[in-house]
Design a protein around this motif. Structure first.
Motif, mmCIF file in Angstrom:
data_model
loop_
_atom_site.group_PDB
_atom_site.id
_atom_site.type_symbol
_atom_site.label_atom_id
_atom_site.label_comp_id
_atom_site.label_asym_id
_atom_site.label_seq_id
_atom_site.Cartn_x
_atom_site.Cartn_y
_atom_site.Cartn_z
ATOM 1 N N SER A 93 0.631 -1.460 -0.107
ATOM 2 C CA SER A 93 -0.114 0.274 0.022
ATOM 3 C C SER A 93 1.136 1.052 -0.087
ATOM 4 O O SER A 93 2.276 1.423 0.210
ATOM 5 C CB SER A 93 -0.813 -0.301 1.185
ATOM 6 N N ALA A 94 0.649 2.239 -0.621
ATOM 7 C CA ALA A 94 0.878 3.244 -0.172
ATOM 8 C C ALA A 94 1.492 4.082 1.031
ATOM 9 O O ALA A 94 2.703 4.649 0.698
ATOM 10 C CB ALA A 94 -0.153 5.043 -0.806
ATOM 11 N N GLU A 95 0.927 3.147 2.175
ATOM 12 C CA GLU A 95 1.357 3.548 3.232
ATOM 13 C C GLU A 95 2.773 3.153 3.822
ATOM 14 O O GLU A 95 3.541 3.383 4.466
ATOM 15 C CB GLU A 95 -0.023 3.580 4.191
ATOM 16 N N GLN A 96 2.647 2.258 3.548
ATOM 17 C CA GLN A 96 3.662 1.064 3.504
ATOM 18 C C GLN A 96 4.856 1.219 2.878
ATOM 19 O O GLN A 96 6.346 1.560 3.943
ATOM 20 C CB GLN A 96 3.009 -0.676 3.040
ATOM 21 N N LYS A 97 4.680 2.145 1.769
ATOM 22 C CA LYS A 97 5.775 2.280 0.980
ATOM 23 C C LYS A 97 6.124 3.756 1.860
ATOM 24 O O LYS A 97 7.510 3.478 1.384
ATOM 25 C CB LYS A 97 5.508 2.431 0.002
ATOM 26 N N ASP A 98 5.684 4.425 2.186
ATOM 27 C CA ASP A 98 6.006 5.638 2.466
ATOM 28 C C ASP A 98 6.858 5.360 4.170
ATOM 29 O O ASP A 98 7.974 6.236 4.365
ATOM 30 C CB ASP A 98 4.666 6.263 3.615
ATOM 31 N N ILE A 99 5.807 3.688 4.971
ATOM 32 C CA ILE A 99 7.158 3.988 6.674
ATOM 33 C C ILE A 99 8.303 2.845 5.194
ATOM 34 O O ILE A 99 10.080 3.324 6.740
ATOM 35 C CB ILE A 99 6.287 1.950 6.755
ATOM 36 N N ILE A 100 8.406 2.265 4.011
ATOM 37 C CA ILE A 100 9.991 1.727 4.323
ATOM 38 C C ILE A 100 10.418 2.170 4.036
ATOM 39 O O ILE A 100 12.154 2.965 4.572
ATOM 40 C CB ILE A 100 9.847 0.998 3.279
ATOM 41 N N LYS A 101 10.151 4.004 3.317
ATOM 42 C CA LYS A 101 11.469 5.346 2.987
ATOM 43 C C LYS A 101 11.391 5.857 3.995
ATOM 44 O O LYS A 101 12.326 6.107 4.287
ATOM 45 C CB LYS A 101 9.666 6.385 1.997
ATOM 46 N N ALA A 102 10.505 6.452 5.004
ATOM 47 C CA ALA A 102 11.142 6.730 5.894
ATOM 48 C C ALA A 102 11.990 6.043 7.130
ATOM 49 O O ALA A 102 13.034 6.732 7.462
ATOM 50 C CB ALA A 102 9.559 7.457 7.387
ATOM 51 N N ALA A 103 11.544 4.675 6.994
ATOM 52 C CA ALA A 103 12.846 3.749 7.850
ATOM 53 C C ALA A 103 14.399 3.514 6.760
ATOM 54 O O ALA A 103 15.536 4.235 8.207
ATOM 55 C CB ALA A 103 12.055 2.496 7.578
ATOM 56 N N ARG A 104 14.459 3.682 6.157
ATOM 57 C CA ARG A 104 15.670 3.625 5.186
ATOM 58 C C ARG A 104 15.969 5.153 5.526
ATOM 59 O O ARG A 104 17.078 5.304 5.136
ATOM 60 C CB ARG A 104 14.615 3.271 3.487
ATOM 61 N N GLU A 105 15.453 5.892 5.081
ATOM 62 C CA GLU A 105 16.323 7.245 5.937
ATOM 63 C C GLU A 105 16.910 7.823 6.867
ATOM 64 O O GLU A 105 17.710 8.317 6.516
ATOM 65 C CB GLU A 105 15.061 8.622 4.756
ATOM 66 N N PHE A 106 16.195 6.972 7.464
ATOM 67 C CA PHE A 106 16.249 7.397 8.684
ATOM 68 C C PHE A 106 17.510 7.162 8.887
ATOM 69 O O PHE A 106 18.624 7.028 9.542
ATOM 70 C CB PHE A 106 15.285 6.366 9.988
ATOM 71 N N ALA A 107 17.636 5.762 8.854
ATOM 72 C CA ALA A 107 19.153 4.388 8.715
ATOM 73 C C ALA A 107 20.134 5.240 8.114
ATOM 74 O O ALA A 107 21.614 4.941 8.937
ATOM 75 C CB ALA A 107 18.493 2.937 8.108
ATOM 76 N N GLN A 108 19.792 5.310 7.257
ATOM 77 C CA GLN A 108 20.887 5.895 6.482
ATOM 78 C C GLN A 108 21.567 7.010 6.244
ATOM 79 O O GLN A 108 22.596 7.501 6.908
ATOM 80 C CB GLN A 108 20.917 6.051 4.447
ATOM 81 N N GLY A 109 20.658 7.431 7.140
ATOM 82 C CA GLY A 109 21.095 8.921 8.157
ATOM 83 C C GLY A 109 21.723 8.966 8.934
ATOM 84 O O GLY A 109 22.529 9.772 9.458
ATOM 85 N N GLU A 110 21.615 8.191 9.717
ATOM 86 C CA GLU A 110 22.148 8.351 11.405
ATOM 87 C C GLU A 110 22.697 6.864 11.337
ATOM 88 O O GLU A 110 23.862 6.371 12.372
ATOM 89 C CB GLU A 110 20.948 7.710 12.325
ATOM 90 N N PHE A 111 23.167 5.282 11.139
ATOM 91 C CA PHE A 111 23.361 4.870 11.537
ATOM 92 C C PHE A 111 24.992 4.598 10.418
ATOM 93 O O PHE A 111 26.198 3.714 11.681
ATOM 94 C CB PHE A 111 23.039 2.866 10.795
ATOM 95 N N PRO A 112 25.319 5.046 9.305
ATOM 96 C CA PRO A 112 26.799 4.400 8.796
ATOM 97 C C PRO A 112 27.979 4.901 9.450
ATOM 98 O O PRO A 112 29.220 4.636 9.677
ATOM 99 C CB PRO A 112 26.585 4.386 7.351
ATOM 100 N N ASP A 113 27.569 6.124 9.512
ATOM 101 C CA ASP A 113 28.821 6.957 10.718
ATOM 102 C C ASP A 113 29.210 5.712 11.395
ATOM 103 O O ASP A 113 31.101 6.976 12.694
ATOM 104 C CB ASP A 113 29.004 8.297 10.151
ATOM 105 N N VAL A 114 29.121 6.159 12.413
ATOM 106 C CA VAL A 114 29.091 5.458 13.651
ATOM 107 C C VAL A 114 28.997 3.536 14.003
ATOM 108 O O VAL A 114 29.813 2.901 14.793
ATOM 109 C CB VAL A 114 28.053 5.807 14.648
ATOM 110 N N ALA A 115 28.508 3.128 13.170
ATOM 111 C CA ALA A 115 28.229 1.945 12.920
ATOM 112 C C ALA A 115 30.249 1.283 12.847
ATOM 113 O O ALA A 115 29.540 -0.064 13.897
ATOM 114 C CB ALA A 115 27.989 0.924 11.361
ATOM 115 N N ARG A 116 30.994 1.354 12.994
ATOM 116 C CA ARG A 116 32.549 0.856 13.066
ATOM 117 C C ARG A 116 32.377 0.613 14.202
ATOM 118 O O ARG A 116 33.046 -0.035 14.789
ATOM 119 C CB ARG A 116 33.222 0.702 12.190
#
Length: 381
Positions: free
Chosen positions: A6-29
């Motif tokens: 659904s459009a709402e499910q796609k929005d959830i995926i997009k928001a979760a992806r953008e949050f993770a990509q913005g917050e996780f990579p620089d501190v993961a290691r």
């Protein structure tokens, strides 16, 4: 049959992806190396509504289905499994409270999980016996108006940081046998006699904290029993269905991350003057990874959708967990192999994925156990 989101499910995926990509990579290691985690990332994820997405609105949740929870999980793990686990493991056990807890227990625990004010843990496995749930040695005996709890648990998520831990106990230790002897009890971690020690040196998922917990004469009110006496085995089965679905999403996310690392590295690495991905053998490996990921995703989508429709299929979930975990290990191995010696250095993300993937083969039921569960309705077990 409609496989579209659904459009709402796609929005959830997009928001979760953008949050993770913005917050996780620089501190993961650093989190992996130091076995640490910044709780501010968890709190921000809570503020954005990603944590406890399945909690009912009455208790401040979004009241989405478990499928939407899996969608968020997959996106977090597709960016960084360790951080994804650290964030979303803070609600492990909330499923039991949501399904079987009293209104008082739900109001006590669930809103604070969603708000990022507290975490919860669930204590099932025991030293030595691990997941032999029909032989739990941690006991809870009635003593006046209280339960008196004694025993030890291991591999407890957030055991040293949670406000409450759900403890799987033997309520009738004098009975010789029978499933009706077990139950879950909600234990405040500031109770006298409760102690927890963080497990160090894990192979992977090092940003997520896991503990060994001891209960030495811990007393909690009788009302802290979740549901009715003797329902522990049934409650555990329902919880495991949801936990294994979560792990399916984790595995697909990690597999996607491995495929991404594989594609990027083989495009940039040159052998005999040409890119590594120009060789047919490499292309076959990439294609096989993509096929397995698609199959794994469809398998867990079906199982999660069925659960949200009230048609939980435990055998299908077991099959999905086994296949998804196997896919994650396969994809991580192929990606690391393509990196050659560089894959053996912690500067490269792929070695972290390789270590994280193995946990999926083991946690919440080893792959051999899942295979047995998966064939139970075929008349061969």
């Amino acid at each position: 049959m409609d496989f579209s989101l659904s459009a709402e499910q796609k929005d959830i995926i997009k928001a979760a992806r953008e949050f993770a990509q913005g917050e996780f990579p620089d501190v993961a290691r650093d989190f992996d190396r130091d076995e640490t985690f910044d709780e501010n990332i968890w709190k921000e994820a809570c503020e954005l509504g990603f944590v406890g997405i399945f909690v009912p609105e009455r208790y401040d949740g979004a009241e989405y289905g478990f499928f939407e929870h899996c969608l968020v999980t997959e996106e977090f793990w597709a960016v960084e499994p360790g951080i994804g686990q650290a964030i979303l493991s803070t609600t492990l056990g909330a499923e039991i409270i949501s399904l079987f807890g009293s209104d008082e227990q739900k109001r006590l625990v669930l809103p604070r999980l969603v708000a990022g004010k507290e975490a919860v843990g669930v204590a099932i496995a025991e030293p030595g016996g691990d997941w032999d749930v029909a032989a739990a040695k941690t006991t809870a005996i009635k003593d006046g108006e209280n339960w008196l709890i004694n025993g030890s648990k291991t591999f407890v998520p957030n055991g040293a940081s949670a406000r409450f831990v759900l403890v799987y106990c033997d309520l009738l230790p004098d009975r010789v046998q029978g499933d009706g002897r077990y139950g879950f009890i909600l234990v405040p971690t500031d109770s006298e006699g409760y102690s927890a020690e963080k497990i160090h040196g894990k192979m992977g998922l090092r940003a997520a904290h896991t503990s060994t917990v001891n209960f030495n004469g811990v007393r909690v009110p009788l009302k802290n029993l979740v549901g009715k006496e003797g329902e522990g085995v049934r409650q555990l089965g329902s919880y495991l269905d949801r936990l294994r679905l979560t792990m399916c999403a984790q595995a697909v996310g990690l597999s996607r991350a491995a495929l991404k690392e594989m594609i990027q590295h083989t495009a940039g690495r040159h052998i005999f003057g040409v890119p590594l991905n120009s060789f047919q053998v490499t292309q076959f490996k990439i294609a096989n990874m993509a096929v397995r990921i698609k199959a794994a995703k469809n398998l867990y989508y079906e199982a999660a959708w069925g659960m949200d429709q009230g048609r939980t299929d435990s055998n299908l979930i077991a099959m999905a967990k086994q296949f998804c975990a196997e896919t994650a290990v396969y994809c991580a191995d192929e990606a690391l192999q393509a990196h050659g010696g560089y894959g053996y250095i912690d500067e490269y993300k792929v070695q972290r994925l390789y270590r994280d993937a193995k946990a999926l083969d083991i946690m919440e039921g080893a792959k051999e156990m899942e295979l047995i569960s998966g064939v139970m309705d075929l008349g061969v077990a």
